[in-house]
Design an enzyme around this catalytic site. Structure first.
Site, short mmCIF file in Angstrom:
data_model
loop_
_atom_site.label_atom_id
_atom_site.label_comp_id
_atom_site.label_asym_id
_atom_site.label_seq_id
_atom_site.Cartn_x
_atom_site.Cartn_y
_atom_site.Cartn_z
N ALA A 65 1.42 -1.18 -0.25
CA ALA A 65 -0.05 0.01 0.05
C ALA A 65 1.05 1.51 0.06
O ALA A 65 2.06 1.12 0.31
CB ALA A 65 -0.74 0.33 1.21
N GLY A 109 0.62 -4.99 1.07
CA GLY A 109 -0.62 -5.02 -0.08
C GLY A 109 -0.44 -5.98 -1.14
O GLY A 109 -1.47 -6.18 -1.92
N GLU A 112 -1.24 -9.32 -0.14
CA GLU A 112 -2.89 -9.94 -0.01
C GLU A 112 -3.84 -9.44 -1.11
O GLU A 112 -3.95 -9.90 -1.10
CB GLU A 112 -3.32 -8.62 1.13
CG GLU A 112 -2.21 -8.52 2.61
CD GLU A 112 -2.75 -7.26 3.42
OE1 GLU A 112 -3.24 -7.96 4.09
OE2 GLU A 112 -2.17 -6.23 3.29
N GLU A 132 4.21 -4.96 7.01
CA GLU A 132 4.32 -4.13 8.23
C GLU A 132 4.80 -4.31 9.51
O GLU A 132 4.58 -2.73 9.89
CB GLU A 132 2.54 -4.23 8.22
CG GLU A 132 1.75 -3.96 6.14
CD GLU A 132 1.63 -4.72 6.20
OE1 GLU A 132 0.63 -5.28 4.61
OE2 GLU A 132 2.45 -6.22 6.61
#
Length: 258
Positions: A65, A109, A112, A132
């Site tokens: 992200a 992300g 994911e 993260e």
């Protein structure tokens, strides 16, 4: 909708979505995820498309992200805008098969997003990780849940606690990816697989996907019964008649998705 951070192409009956923020290693910001959500919805509504491939560049599928976009957000911000939930989940809702073709980094992300797809084909240079914790947070788009289901508690806990990256060979051994192919052949192989899938009976594919996903949610006996009833239901479709007749007659079936 015109797209600036993704490229959407039709390759016959296959849709190809290419993440396109090369200056940020395809980091997933709000604009990209809004555009991806719109693209997935348009593909779902397009009867000409039977399967989708999502890919990035040779250097990065998606490096996570967009931290610069998240950095200034408060708890009130992320809760009130329903951050991630609002525009990340469409990939998990589409009924059409979706393949992630991953080369380079698939971190945070990006990892994911790849795990939201139905299966992952990896180039030899692929690297997966959930880093993260190094930012003082945890995965927020399903990393602690999907990664654990793919690779088991011990490896998922280690990866999430340390931020260690997993290479393609380890990812295949661990069950995270279905196959590893030479990086230079990755997109061609993913499109070839997607083309074969797109030629199959769409009702059967939809229900197959639903049945496999159900296995994560229910006990074995309930899952087997769900599968059995879905199997029975497919005998109501013309494609079952055509598929079995074609097998007996030793010819290629002509599925009509009815």
């Amino acid at each position: 909708m015109s797209y600036e951070t993704i490229v959407l192409e039709e390759r016959g009956a296959v849709a190809l979505i290419t993440l396109n923020r090369p200056e940020a290693l395809n980091a997933l910001n709000r604009q990209l995820m809004d555009e991806l959500t719109d693209a997935v919805r348009s593909i779902e509504a397009n009867d000409a498309i039977g399967c989708t491939v999502i890919t990035g560049s040779d250097r990065a599928f998606a490096a996570g992200a967009d931290i610069k976009e998240m950095q200034s957000k408060s708890y009130a911000d992320v809760m009130m805008e329903d951050f991630i939930t609002a525009n990340w989940e469409e990939v998990t809702r589409t009924r059409k098969p979706m393949i992630a073709a991953v080369a380079g980094y698939a971190l945070g992300g990006g990892c994911e997003l790849a795990m939201m797809c139905d299966f992952i084909l990896a180039g030899e240079n692929a690297r997966f990780g959930q880093p993260e914790i190094q930012l003082g947070v945890i995965p927020g788009a399903g990393g602690t849940q999907r990664l654990t289901r793919f690779v088991g508690k011990s490896k998922a806990m280690e990866m999430c606690m340390t931020g260690r990256m997993m290479d393609a060979a380890e990812a295949e051994r661990s069950g995270l990816v279905s196959r590893v192919v030479p990086t230079e052949d990755l997109l061609e192989e993913a499109l070839s697989v997607a083309t074969k899938i797109a030629e199959l009976s769409r009702p059967a594919l939809f229900l197959l996907k639903e049945s496999v996903n159900k296995s994560y949610e229910v006990p074995l006996d309930e899952g087997v019964m769900f599968e059995r009833r879905v199997f029975h239901s497919l005998f109501a479709f013309d494609d079952q008649t055509e598929g079995m007749e074609a097998f007996v007659e030793k010819r290629t079936p002509n599925f009509t998705n009815k």
